[in-house]
Motif scaffolding. Structure first.
Motif, PDB file in Angstrom:
ATOM      1  N   ALA A 204       2.127 -10.473  -2.483  1.00  0.00           N
ATOM      2  CA  ALA A 204       2.489  -9.064  -2.639  1.00  0.00           C
ATOM      3  C   ALA A 204       1.254  -8.212  -2.906  1.00  0.00           C
ATOM      4  O   ALA A 204       1.100  -7.118  -2.344  1.00  0.00           O
ATOM      5  N   VAL A 205       0.378  -8.696  -3.753  1.00  0.00           N
ATOM      6  CA  VAL A 205      -0.867  -7.960  -4.033  1.00  0.00           C
ATOM      7  C   VAL A 205      -1.708  -7.836  -2.775  1.00  0.00           C
ATOM      8  O   VAL A 205      -2.291  -6.776  -2.493  1.00  0.00           O
ATOM      9  N   ALA A 206      -1.770  -8.912  -1.969  1.00  0.00           N
ATOM     10  CA  ALA A 206      -2.534  -8.870  -0.728  1.00  0.00           C
ATOM     11  C   ALA A 206      -1.977  -7.821   0.230  1.00  0.00           C
ATOM     12  O   ALA A 206      -2.735  -7.098   0.897  1.00  0.00           O
ATOM     13  N   ILE A 207      -0.653  -7.723   0.299  1.00  0.00           N
ATOM     14  CA  ILE A 207      -0.038  -6.724   1.175  1.00  0.00           C
ATOM     15  C   ILE A 207      -0.403  -5.320   0.710  1.00  0.00           C
ATOM     16  O   ILE A 207      -0.783  -4.454   1.513  1.00  0.00           O
ATOM     17  N   VAL A 208      -0.292  -5.068  -0.589  1.00  0.00           N
ATOM     18  CA  VAL A 208      -0.596  -3.733  -1.123  1.00  0.00           C
ATOM     19  C   VAL A 208      -2.052  -3.360  -0.852  1.00  0.00           C
ATOM     20  O   VAL A 208      -2.357  -2.247  -0.394  1.00  0.00           O
ATOM     21  N   LEU A 209      -2.960  -4.284  -1.113  1.00  0.00           N
ATOM     22  CA  LEU A 209      -4.376  -3.995  -0.905  1.00  0.00           C
ATOM     23  C   LEU A 209      -4.688  -3.793   0.574  1.00  0.00           C
ATOM     24  O   LEU A 209      -5.450  -2.893   0.940  1.00  0.00           O
ATOM     25  N   ALA A 210      -4.110  -4.627   1.428  1.00  0.00           N
ATOM     26  CA  ALA A 210      -4.374  -4.496   2.860  1.00  0.00           C
ATOM     27  C   ALA A 210      -3.860  -3.162   3.394  1.00  0.00           C
ATOM     28  O   ALA A 210      -4.527  -2.490   4.186  1.00  0.00           O
ATOM     29  N   VAL A 211      -2.670  -2.774   2.963  1.00  0.00           N
ATOM     30  CA  VAL A 211      -2.113  -1.497   3.406  1.00  0.00           C
ATOM     31  C   VAL A 211      -2.956  -0.331   2.888  1.00  0.00           C
ATOM     32  O   VAL A 211      -3.198   0.643   3.609  1.00  0.00           O
ATOM     33  N   ALA A 212      -3.407  -0.438   1.642  1.00  0.00           N
ATOM     34  CA  ALA A 212      -4.249   0.627   1.095  1.00  0.00           C
ATOM     35  C   ALA A 212      -5.549   0.760   1.880  1.00  0.00           C
ATOM     36  O   ALA A 212      -5.987   1.879   2.202  1.00  0.00           O
ATOM     37  N   ILE A 213      -6.178  -0.378   2.210  1.00  0.00           N
ATOM     38  CA  ILE A 213      -7.408  -0.332   3.001  1.00  0.00           C
ATOM     39  C   ILE A 213      -7.141   0.237   4.384  1.00  0.00           C
ATOM     40  O   ILE A 213      -7.922   1.035   4.919  1.00  0.00           O
ATOM     41  N   LEU A 214      -6.017  -0.142   4.975  1.00  0.00           N
ATOM     42  CA  LEU A 214      -5.656   0.369   6.292  1.00  0.00           C
ATOM     43  C   LEU A 214      -5.501   1.884   6.279  1.00  0.00           C
ATOM     44  O   LEU A 214      -6.009   2.592   7.158  1.00  0.00           O
TER      45      LEU A 214
END
Length: 425
Positions: A204-214
């Motif tokens: 879940a943390v990886a998804i949030v960070l990836a979306v934020a970077i995107l």
């Protein structure tokens, strides 16, 4: 409908990024397109070729970190499969990162296959570790191999969008159950349950960070393109105004100057006017349509001589002094062009305002660049009483500043004018 070149509605743009990930790279971008969305999407697509480097770098560092944590907590128990998985992951991801860098990023045509292969390798690696690790440390061993899937879900979130990442997140729960059972542990095992929850949180943390970077990458790219388009249009407006000032306006002013014998030699004067108009029309067409030269074909002294010859038809006699100048082509073509155009404007000002038909043009190497000094002994003027016009401020000073140079004007009534123009090497 938003104006071309203006920022797209942020909510629509962000929703598109979240839904679909990075846009597909077009086969070919129309160079003259002024549409911000088209150019922004193409730029983002090119930048996103290197997006996979982020999760690849994460895996390289994270695998080392979790391996150290595993050995610190469990010693040599279960070391074999965990060490093998760590070495495999670090080597594989390092090789993948090098390949991405050398090949100019991950191309769109292979993205789908690459993501699918990465997911399959991650699932397979986790099952190998789950089956071979001792049952007493199996949940901890799977934590190490699970690092691969954390990077995988980040790749999918950035490339394919949030829905694809959420589907993977949902599929991760039964996968974790299958890994627990493959290791011979019951689902009621408290340690396995606790570690499973921790692994799902990591996804879940990886998804949030990836979306934020995107989102940051997409919005930043859109703003950068918007600023670039605005500055490009502003530069083109300045270029057009300079062309009009340096050619059309100068010619019209020269044609409007009356000369002795105009009435008596009307036919001759009319023929001369037509020749001048024809020459200026050809020059204006050349400036508008001819591409900017990219290579150095002639010496700079010859280019200045051409400018002096051009102004000779207006009666200006130019003494070109370049004996101490060694033209070794250290100055780029765009800077030489800017310097020649500035010199042309300075000589035209001499013709129009100085009251003399003679000027000395000296070119020399100075401060690591080229300096050209135009000196006349005309009537001069008081700089404090006469602010710089368009010719000085734009065609000389601003033009040279755009290529890193500068221009100065020194003049006094009755003592002539000196214009110094310099560009770096």
């Amino acid at each position: 409908m938003p104006e071309a070149g203006s920022a797209a509605p942020p909510r629509t743009f962000v929703r598109t990024l979240l839904r679909s990930g990075t846009p597909a790279e077009p086969a070919e971008l129309v160079p003259d397109s002024g549409d911000l969305a088209t150019i922004g999407d193409a730029t983002l697509a090119r930048a996103s070729r290197y997006w996979v480097l982020v999760p690849l770098a994460y895996r390289i560092a994270a695998f080392v970190k979790v391996f150290i944590g595993f050995t610190a907590a469990n010693g040599t128990l279960g070391l074999g499969p965990v060490l093998g998985a760590t070495v495999f992951a670090v080597a594989t991801n390092t090789a993948a990162a090098i390949r991405v860098l050398r090949s100019g990023g991950l191309r769109a045509r292979v993205t789908g296959r690459a993501l699918g292969l990465d997911l399959a390798v991650g699932v397979g690696l986790n099952f190998v570790v789950a089956v071979t690790a001792p049952a007493v440390v199996q949940p901890f061993a799977v934590d190490v191999s699970w690092t691969w899937l954390v990077g995988t879900i980040a790749m999918w979130a950035g490339t394919c969008g949030l829905p694809a990442a959420l589907w993977l997140f949902a599929a991760a729960a039964p996968l974790r159950v299958a890994l627990t059972l493959a290791g011979g542990l019951p689902l009621s095992n408290q340690l396995a349950l606790t570690r499973s929850i921790g692994c799902m949180v990591a996804l879940a943390v990886a998804i949030v960070l990836a979306v934020a970077i995107l989102v940051l990458l997409g919005v930043g790219t859109r703003f950068a393109v918007d600023i670039g388009l605005r500055r490009g249009r502003e530069a083109e407006r300045h270029r057009t105004r300079r062309i009009m000032h340096d050619s059309v306006l100068q010619t019209l002013e020269a044609l409007a100057i009356s000369a002795p014998g105009d009435d008596a030699q009307a036919v001759t004067r009319l023929s001369e006017l037509r020749s001048v108009a024809k020459a200026e029309a050809a020059e204006l067409r050349r400036r508008i349509t001819e591409p900017v030269p990219t290579g150095l074909t002639r010496s700079f002294a010859v280019e200045l001589a051409d400018v002096a010859t051009e102004l000779a038809r207006d009666g200006l006699r130019t003494q070109l002094v370049a004996a101490d100048f060694a033209d070794d082509h250290k100055v780029s073509q765009d800077r030489r062009t800017a310097l020649c155009e500035a010199v042309r404007e300075a000589l035209r000002n001499t013709v129009k305002h100085s009251g003399t038909k003679q000027v000395v043009l000296r070119v020399e190497e100075r401060d690591g660049g080229i300096a050209v000094v135009a000196r006349d002994q005309g009537q001069g003027f008081d700089i404090r009483d006469r602010p710089p016009g368009f010719g000085i401020s734009q065609s000389i000073v601003a033009r040279l500043a755009e290529v890193g140079g500068h221009g100065t004007v020194d003049s006094h009534p009755g003592r002539g004018t000196r214009v110094t123009m310099w560009v770096p090497g």
